[in-house]
Design an enzyme around this catalytic site. Structure first.
Site, PDB file in Angstrom:
ATOM      1  N   HIS A  94      53.707  51.489  65.478  1.00  0.00           N
ATOM      2  CA  HIS A  94      52.280  51.614  66.041  1.00  0.00           C
ATOM      3  C   HIS A  94      51.299  52.867  66.118  1.00  0.00           C
ATOM      4  O   HIS A  94      50.779  53.135  67.139  1.00  0.00           O
ATOM      5  CB  HIS A  94      52.384  50.792  67.328  1.00  0.00           C
ATOM      6  CG  HIS A  94      52.580  49.193  67.334  1.00  0.00           C
ATOM      7  ND1 HIS A  94      51.848  48.380  66.534  1.00  0.00           N
ATOM      8  CD2 HIS A  94      53.643  48.449  67.915  1.00  0.00           C
ATOM      9  CE1 HIS A  94      52.280  47.300  66.717  1.00  0.00           C
ATOM     10  NE2 HIS A  94      53.409  47.148  67.531  1.00  0.00           N
ATOM     11  N   ASP A 150      58.264  51.165  69.577  1.00  0.00           N
ATOM     12  CA  ASP A 150      58.460  49.717  69.241  1.00  0.00           C
ATOM     13  C   ASP A 150      58.222  49.425  67.997  1.00  0.00           C
ATOM     14  O   ASP A 150      56.992  49.898  67.193  1.00  0.00           O
ATOM     15  CB  ASP A 150      57.833  48.822  70.370  1.00  0.00           C
ATOM     16  CG  ASP A 150      56.327  49.138  70.483  1.00  0.00           C
ATOM     17  OD1 ASP A 150      56.023  50.300  70.294  1.00  0.00           O
ATOM     18  OD2 ASP A 150      55.525  48.123  70.606  1.00  0.00           O
ATOM     19  N   GLU A 151      58.389  48.372  67.455  1.00  0.00           N
ATOM     20  CA  GLU A 151      58.117  47.553  66.153  1.00  0.00           C
ATOM     21  C   GLU A 151      58.025  48.541  65.141  1.00  0.00           C
ATOM     22  O   GLU A 151      56.649  48.566  64.504  1.00  0.00           O
ATOM     23  CB  GLU A 151      56.917  46.744  66.516  1.00  0.00           C
ATOM     24  CG  GLU A 151      57.195  45.725  67.680  1.00  0.00           C
ATOM     25  CD  GLU A 151      55.914  44.797  67.946  1.00  0.00           C
ATOM     26  OE1 GLU A 151      54.756  45.457  67.864  1.00  0.00           O
ATOM     27  OE2 GLU A 151      56.168  43.651  68.242  1.00  0.00           O
ATOM     28  N   VAL A 152      58.866  49.276  64.692  1.00  0.00           N
ATOM     29  CA  VAL A 152      58.905  50.144  63.480  1.00  0.00           C
ATOM     30  C   VAL A 152      58.954  49.488  62.298  1.00  0.00           C
ATOM     31  O   VAL A 152      60.066  49.394  61.950  1.00  0.00           O
ATOM     32  CB  VAL A 152      59.908  51.436  63.750  1.00  0.00           C
ATOM     33  CG1 VAL A 152      59.553  52.610  62.689  1.00  0.00           C
ATOM     34  CG2 VAL A 152      59.752  51.936  65.212  1.00  0.00           C
ATOM     35  N   ASP A 201      63.255  47.440  71.687  1.00  0.00           N
ATOM     36  CA  ASP A 201      63.229  46.711  70.878  1.00  0.00           C
ATOM     37  C   ASP A 201      64.227  46.794  69.575  1.00  0.00           C
ATOM     38  O   ASP A 201      64.945  46.119  69.065  1.00  0.00           O
ATOM     39  CB  ASP A 201      62.135  45.645  70.514  1.00  0.00           C
ATOM     40  CG  ASP A 201      60.872  46.737  69.919  1.00  0.00           C
ATOM     41  OD1 ASP A 201      60.639  46.839  68.866  1.00  0.00           O
ATOM     42  OD2 ASP A 201      60.391  47.579  70.615  1.00  0.00           O
TER      43      ASP A 201
END
Length: 479
Positions: A94, A150-152, A201
């Protein structure tokens, strides 16, 4: 009924990557948060931070960033009310607001994923550390920082990563952990007493042994996020137990009071978010005593990511926030909890769409007038008469694309359609002006412009097209 939320901080997340409040409104919100029982702010500045030097290009261009003085004033306002400020600086995934800039494209993991940093490029790590340095410097006495992670997405797909993964024993999990460990160690080196929080996550699928061997144990405090009203309690408990078993003794939860139901939500549904907190209470009640929950961050997302549309604005979500906090305090959303919300905010209902004014004191609820106007215009925008105007019988029957193209129309019915469309448009435009006037008091002009383009223009544009087309068609049919 569950026990109230255990000890630990209750943070409210301020997501400033969309609709950043004007500083005066932000101070009013901090005052309200304090009265609601909040004891910390998790501030995600993104491009609203006044980065300097080579990082100046990260500053927002559609509206001015907060000045250095304003960033300090946010902290002073919070500190005066006993609230800790924790900045959130994304350091891996992000990073859209950074990697969207052409001069930084080379630091992406893969060209088409503009949110993920290439972990192999030393320039990327240096840039992240410089971002952190500037943020820490502008937060005197800072004790805790959140490094995101997060959310790589697309990690391991870049050419550098493929080469690295080709070595025996290397995995995408290790690639993730090695970068985060490098950043965390560099933070500890620069600021030895700094607490480091990160989103959990990317570690959910990892084994306890992998986490133990990662080097992250003792460096970071995972923050497990789940914003759903039907959060899986058993699964969440077992995840927290896993992190604790790996040696990560300090843990956080993250819930949501807005910005997590759909990408373009306009009006918040309080019950959905209360349900999320009821599930988190069940999680807290099921944890072993050995697990140290440092607190909960009640997130309020303003965009799903830097390039997505705006979620609901803060004023329409304040009853939800108050309700979520009361739920945590009482262990349930009881009659007393509801009454506390309605009395604190001066409203008759915890649901923003159902509330009526019960107090003349505007200060009870900063942004109250804008919330009312948004609910009102949203109701009109979603009415069948407006949203499906082109599908009503008159338009489909007597002013279809076929009729318009050939300019063969029934003048009487066309004039009637024109009258209806003009009436709707006039009503809408009056409401738009009222919303805009109120919105620019609390938000930058760019926010008002974006909000109108996203929510109003898709409804007004078809009406305007019909209104513009009718006179020319009628002229062909009337002497």
């Amino acid at each position: 009924m569950n026990p109230p939320w255990p000890k630990g901080k209750k943070l409210v997340h301020l997501d400033l990557k969309g609709a950043p409040p004007r500083i005066e409104y932000l101070h009013q919100l901090i005052e309200l948060f304090s009265r609601l029982g909040v004891d910390g702010l998790l501030v995600e500045y993104e491009d609203m931070f006044p980065y300097e030097g080579e990082l100046q290009l990260l500053q927002a261009t559609v509206q001015p960033t907060y000045s250095r003085e304003q960033v300090l004033s946010i902290q002073e306002s919070a500190k005066a009310r006993g609230m800790e400020v924790i900045p959130l600086v994304q350091t891996f995934g992000h990073m859209e607001f950074v990697l969207k800039h052409r001069t930084l494209w080379h630091l992406r993991e893969v060209p088409h994923c503009i949110g993920t940093l290439n972990p192999h490029k030393e320039d990327g790590v240096k840039m992240v550390m410089e971002m952190l340095r500037q943020v820490v410097e502008l937060h005197p006495h800072l004790r805790t920082v959140h490094i995101g992670a997060d959310e790589v997405y697309s990690l391991g797909e870049g050419e550098d990563s493929k080469l690295w993964l080709a070595s025996t024993g290397h995995s995408v999990e290790q690639l993730f952990l090695s970068h985060v460990t490098k950043v965390a160690k560099a933070i500890k080196e620069a600021w030895p007493d700094m607490n480091i929080i990160m989103w959990d996550d990317m570690m959910r699928g990892m084994s306890q042994d992998t986490l133990k061997a990662s080097g992250l144990v003792g460096l970071v405090q995972p923050m497990l996020w789940d914003y759903t009203p039907n959060l899986n309690v058993d699964k969440t408990v077992s995840l927290l137990e896993k992190y604790h078993g790996a040696g990560m003794s300090d843990l956080w939860a993250a819930s949501s009071f807005k910005g997590s139901t759909s990408v373009d939500t306009c009006v918040t549904c309080t019950q959905t978010h209360v349900d999320n907190h009821l599930q988190w209470l069940k999680v807290a009640a099921s944890l072993s005593a050995a697990i140290n929950m440092r607190g909960i961050a009640i997130t309020g997302w303003q965009r799903y990511d830097h390039l997505s549309v705006l979620c609901e604005l803060l004023p329409v979500a304040l009853p939800s926030l108050a309700s979520c906090l009361q739920t945590l305090n009482h262990g349930e959303f009881s009659t007393e909890a509801r009454r506390n919300v309605t009395e604190m905010l001066g409203v008759s209902s915890v649901e923003i769409e159902a509330m009526e004014r019960t107090s003349a004191d505007e200060s009870l609820f900063p942004g109250r007038r804008l919330a009312e106007l948004i609910v009102e215009i949203n109701s009109l925008l979603n009415s069948e008469e407006l949203r499906f105007f082109e599908s009503n019988m008159l338009v489909r029957g007597w002013f279809s694309p076929y009729h318009r193209q050939r300019k063969m129309v029934n003048p009487l019915n066309s004039i009637l359609i024109h009258s209806q469309a003009s009436g709707y448009l006039d009503t809408l435009q009056k409401m738009v002006e009222a919303v805009r006037k109120e919105m620019v008091n609390l938000y930058p002009d760019s926010t008002a412009e974006e909000w109108m383009e996203e929510h109003v223009s898709p409804v007004t544009a078809p009406l305007q097209r019909i209104i513009d087309a009718i006179p020319g068609c009628v002229k062909e049919m009337v002497p």
